[in-house]
Design a protein around this motif. Structure first.
Motif, PDB file in Angstrom:
ATOM      1  N   THR A  44       3.140  -0.564  10.156  1.00  0.00           N
ATOM      2  CA  THR A  44       4.603  -0.459  10.076  1.00  0.00           C
ATOM      3  C   THR A  44       5.252  -1.316  11.166  1.00  0.00           C
ATOM      4  OG1 THR A  44       4.451   1.594  11.331  1.00  0.00           O
ATOM      5  CG2 THR A  44       4.747   1.793   8.971  1.00  0.00           C
ATOM      6  N   ASP A  49      10.762  -1.075  -5.548  1.00  0.00           N
ATOM      7  CA  ASP A  49      10.696  -1.750  -6.851  1.00  0.00           C
ATOM      8  C   ASP A  49      10.934  -3.252  -6.727  1.00  0.00           C
ATOM      9  OD1 ASP A  49      10.228   0.710  -7.837  1.00  0.00           O
ATOM     10  OD2 ASP A  49      12.202   1.017  -8.710  1.00  0.00           O
ATOM     11  N   PRO A 107      -0.298   4.331  -2.635  1.00  0.00           N
ATOM     12  CA  PRO A 107      -1.177   4.879  -1.586  1.00  0.00           C
ATOM     13  C   PRO A 107      -2.466   5.481  -2.131  1.00  0.00           C
ATOM     14  CG  PRO A 107       0.667   6.347  -1.984  1.00  0.00           C
ATOM     15  CD  PRO A 107       0.918   5.120  -2.806  1.00  0.00           C
ATOM     16  N   LEU A 112      -1.455   3.233   9.959  1.00  0.00           N
ATOM     17  CA  LEU A 112      -0.053   3.003   9.621  1.00  0.00           C
ATOM     18  C   LEU A 112       0.825   2.643  10.825  1.00  0.00           C
ATOM     19  CD1 LEU A 112       0.950   3.043   6.757  1.00  0.00           C
ATOM     20  CD2 LEU A 112       1.990   5.238   7.199  1.00  0.00           C
ATOM     21  N   SER A 136      -5.543   0.149  -0.959  1.00  0.00           N
ATOM     22  CA  SER A 136      -4.417   0.396  -0.058  1.00  0.00           C
ATOM     23  C   SER A 136      -4.916   0.987   1.244  1.00  0.00           C
ATOM     24  CB  SER A 136      -3.425   1.362  -0.705  1.00  0.00           C
ATOM     25  OG  SER A 136      -2.979   0.854  -1.921  1.00  0.00           O
ATOM     26  N   ARG A 137      -5.811   1.948   1.134  1.00  0.00           N
ATOM     27  CA  ARG A 137      -6.398   2.579   2.315  1.00  0.00           C
ATOM     28  C   ARG A 137      -7.187   1.552   3.114  1.00  0.00           C
ATOM     29  NH1 ARG A 137      -6.767   7.950   3.882  1.00  0.00           N
ATOM     30  NH2 ARG A 137      -8.422   7.835   5.414  1.00  0.00           N
ATOM     31  N   LEU A 175       7.922  -4.945  -5.502  1.00  0.00           N
ATOM     32  CA  LEU A 175       6.940  -5.176  -6.567  1.00  0.00           C
ATOM     33  C   LEU A 175       7.339  -6.387  -7.405  1.00  0.00           C
ATOM     34  CD1 LEU A 175       4.447  -4.164  -8.121  1.00  0.00           C
ATOM     35  CD2 LEU A 175       5.995  -2.816  -9.518  1.00  0.00           C
ATOM     36  N   ILE A 228      -4.684  -0.740   4.995  1.00  0.00           N
ATOM     37  CA  ILE A 228      -3.957  -0.096   6.097  1.00  0.00           C
ATOM     38  C   ILE A 228      -4.918   0.390   7.180  1.00  0.00           C
ATOM     39  CG2 ILE A 228      -2.486   1.853   6.711  1.00  0.00           C
ATOM     40  CD1 ILE A 228      -1.043  -0.395   5.223  1.00  0.00           C
ATOM     41  N   PRO A 273       0.814  -1.229   0.000  1.00  0.00           N
ATOM     42  CA  PRO A 273       0.000   0.000   0.000  1.00  0.00           C
ATOM     43  C   PRO A 273       0.843   1.272   0.000  1.00  0.00           C
ATOM     44  CG  PRO A 273      -0.926  -1.559   1.536  1.00  0.00           C
ATOM     45  CD  PRO A 273       0.386  -2.138   1.081  1.00  0.00           C
ATOM     46  N   LEU A 274       2.055   1.203   0.538  1.00  0.00           N
ATOM     47  CA  LEU A 274       2.892   2.405   0.543  1.00  0.00           C
ATOM     48  C   LEU A 274       3.441   2.710  -0.842  1.00  0.00           C
ATOM     49  CD1 LEU A 274       4.702   2.004   3.914  1.00  0.00           C
ATOM     50  CD2 LEU A 274       3.486   4.024   3.172  1.00  0.00           C
TER      51      LEU A 274
END
Lengths: 315, 398
Positions: A134, A243, A114, A130, A119-120, A246, A123, A110-111
């Motif tokens: 985290t 990256d 965002p 967050l 993603s929201r 991903l 999280i 999600p970071l």
């Protein structure tokens, strides 16, 4: 028995030769007379190898079923034979690894994106913000680092680990296997290559994890302890972490999940990660060279021939 | 005997007070003669309790000497309230008459007629707490806003009710909270594009500053305030960031300047191609922020991370080379240190707002380039391999 064995083996060789000739005779009307003799010779050798292999399999079946040397309960077990692919230790490593990686991906991805609602949702709705996600990300990171260290210890200090690591090392044979597989997919070959314990696909999977672990753990530590590094290095680490994360996620979905989940052979899931066992059928199909080697060794043990390497292995 | 005395006193009083007004009341009072059926009835008790109790009818109403004086209800407030009338005559409420807009207000629309009360009277229609309803009454009316195209839509006006000012005044009952007239000026109500208007862009800081003195002072010295005073009309003033009628407290998640929303508000100008090109600003300030951890965390609702104003200041934004600027080299350690204790100078002095898509960012750019190719090739190869495998599988099944 000891004295008879070489003669029996010779007899078996002759039978196989006869059978091969028989097969070729049967096939003759179908063979293009223009076929070069060396091609025919190659096929003959292949048929012989195949028959040899099948004979070994059949023989081992007979022996394991009627062996007087084995206790009775083992015979029962032997009827439904299974082969250990992953030991307990390795399975535990895999479990800790995938738990860590799944948590790392869902708290990390999600970071990178965002702006998307999902993603929201992940999280805020699932993790409650967050600060929680985290924290979980760091806990999972410790899990992943642990797996890395554990595995290095495993391949250094465990016998099975050392053996498997040796088999995992890429060899020229893997490149040939790869091209043969592609040729097979393209219909240029009747069958794919035969694999030993680890195919080039599995080797690729394994070594990709090394690359991913080095990049992710290295850059992750820089992000975690940013007070110790210059801003430029932090920027590079963040870009690489994001990256590579991903790439790892995509590789897991497209490559690994296909192998162990979506592949029609195993769908919805291969359970090897849980029990660590392969059936005889699976062994024959996916790891024929390893299977042949195992059978060969068993045969030698049964017939009293114990070559130096296998006796060392037993220790 | 007592009755007789009582009657005598009443009669005496009535005779003494018999004046012009009584003559009006004789027809317009509640007991009108039968031949005056059309006369409008005036509730004299209302009149007597109004601020104009001592004002006689004819001071406001011009009387047609011929009786009966049909249809002449003209009122001349200007006779006494000259200054207000002059101001009102400049207002869109009067000028709109030329455009044939119906329902335009006159003095009476807001202040009331015979029941007019002093502004300070809590029951007055134009008392601070009540006045908003008068304005909203028309400005919320779709019919009105459709006729006068320059007027903002009803929702824009109605937003005031939920604003920090509207709630303070109308719900919390704080008498010093601003109503419509406090910003728009009473009587003149000049449109915001009129340079004389208190809500004209260059006057807004002063208008807000009537209550928010210190903030207005700080703003005036800031880069935005200075630019505006030098005639840069694109430079933001109070309302550009805080909104107009819908101003929310900065701690309200709906506020335009809420921690996680402020970057969007800044982006109105700092990510606008037009503004950025016109004033030679850096175009990627918002996009690079969004790319950063601070931006991403903020977008995911984390209120702890830095937003634009955490580093650049709120009302006190200065150019980087100004020693008062929070991002000036002399202050940057302290600014980062608000959240991150013990960051080394090698970190705080590093470039901020770096983008992975420009070469100037150095390593970051090359890492991104590497991964664009790496990911594309690997994933493409995976997919091709899978497709080939699948085709072969289908063939085998057939």
């Amino acid at each position: 028995m000891d004295e008879r064995t070489p003669q029996l083996r010779q007899k078996r060789q002759e039978l196989i030769k006869d059978l091969t000739r028989n097969i070729l005779d049967c096939a003759e009307p179908h063979i293009d007379p223009a076929t070069p003799p060396e091609e025919l010779q190659k096929t003959t050798t292949q048929i012989e190898e195949r028959l040899q292999f099948e004979a070994n399999v059949a023989l081992s079946e007979v022996v394991t079923r009627f062996s007087v040397k084995r206790p009775k309960d083992k015979i029962e077990e032997a009827v439904e034979r299974s082969f250990e692919r992953f030991g307990k230790n390795f399975r535990a490593q895999h479990m800790l690894m995938f738990l860590s990686v799944v948590l790392l991906i869902i708290t990390g991805m999600p970071l990178k994106f965002p702006e998307y609602g999902i993603s929201r949702f992940v999280i805020v709705t699932i993790f409650g913000g967050l600060p929680n996600s985290t924290l979980i990300h760091r806990v999972a990171a410790v899990g992943l680092i642990t797996v890395g260290a554990w595995h290095l210890g495993y391949i250094a200090f465990s016998r099975v680990g050392r053996r498997d690591f040796w088999l995992m090392i890429p060899r020229p044979r893997d490149i040939i296997d790869f091209f043969q597989t592609v040729m097979f997919f393209l219909g240029r070959r009747a069958s794919g290559p035969k694999f030993h314990r680890f195919s080039f696909i599995e080797k690729f999977d394994y070594w990709a994890v090394y690359w991913g672990m080095v990049v992710m753990i290295g850059s992750g530590l820089i992000l975690w302890f940013k007070e110790m590094f210059p801003k430029a290095l932090f920027d590079i680490a963040r870009e690489a972490h994001s990256d590579e994360g991903l790439l790892a996620t995509l590789a897991i979905i497209v490559w690994h999940f296909y192998n162990v989940h979506f592949n029609p052979d195993v769908f919805p899931m291969s359970w090897v990660w849980w029990h660590g066992k392969l059936s005889e059928e699976q062994m024959k199909h996916h790891h024929p060279l390893e299977y042949a080697e195992i059978i060969e060794k068993e045969m030698q043990a049964l017939t009293g021939e114990t070559p130096a390497e296998s006796s060392e292995d037993k220790k | 005997m007592k009755c007789v005395w009582g009657f005598a006193i009443m009669l005496l009083a009535a005779t003494a007070a018999l004046s012009q007004d009584d003559r009006c009341v004789s027809c317009h009072g509640s007991q009108r003669p039968a031949d005056q059926a059309n006369a409008q009835i005036i509730d004299t008790t209302v009149l007597k309790s109004s601020v104009h109790a001592a004002v006689s009818c004819t001071e406001c109403h011009a009387i047609d000497p011929d009786m009966p004086h049909r249809g002449n209800r003209t009122v001349y407030c200007a006779r006494c309230h000259g200054k207000e009338a002059e101001s009102f005559n400049k207002s869109p409420h009067v000028l709109g008459r030329k455009e044939n807009i119906e329902k335009l207000p006159t003095c009476i629309t807001c202040h009331g007629g015979h029941d007019v009360l002093a502004i300070k009277d809590p029951n007055s229609r134009t008392n601070h707490r009540n006045a908003v309803r008068i304005c909203i009454g028309c400005h919320e009316d779709q019919q009105v806003t459709e006729q006068a195209l320059k007027l903002p839509k009803p929702a824009v006006i109605k937003a005031y009710e939920n604003s920090v000012h509207g709630r303070a005044l109308m719900i919390e009952g704080k008498a010093n909270a601003p109503a419509c007239v406090d910003c728009h000026g009473s009587h003149s109500f000049l449109a915001s594009d009129d340079p004389e208007s208190p809500v004209y862009k260059t006057h807004i800081a002063a208008t807000c500053g009537r209550c928010h003195h210190e903030i207005a002072q700080t703003y005036t010295e800031s880069v935005h305030g200075q630019a505006l005073s030098q005639g840069v009309m694109d430079s933001p003033t109070c309302t550009s960031c805080h909104g107009e009628h819908d101003i929310r407290p900065h701690a309200d998640p709906e506020s335009r300047v809420y921690k996680t929303s402020v970057s969007r508000t800044c982006s109105d100008c700092h990510a606008s191609e037009k503004v950025v090109a016109k004033y030679g600003l850096k175009a990627d300030r918002i996009s690079t922020f969004q790319e950063s951890f601070h931006g991403a965390a903020g977008a995911l609702g984390d209120t702890r991370v830095a937003n634009c104003s955490s580093c650049h200041g709120v009302h006190d934004i200065y150019p980087q080379d100004d020693s008062r600027s929070l991002i000036n080299a002399a202050n940057i350690d302290r600014t980062c240190g608000q959240c991150h204790e013990g960051l080394p100078q090698s970190f705080t002095k590093g470039a901020v707002h770096t983008s992975a898509s420009v070469k100037e960012s150095g390593g970051k750019f090359y890492v991104r380039q590497f991964y664009i190719w790496f990911i594309s090739i690997i994933i493409l190869a995976f997919i091709v391999y899978r497709v080939l495998e699948y085709k072969r599988r289908i063939k085998r099944v057939q």
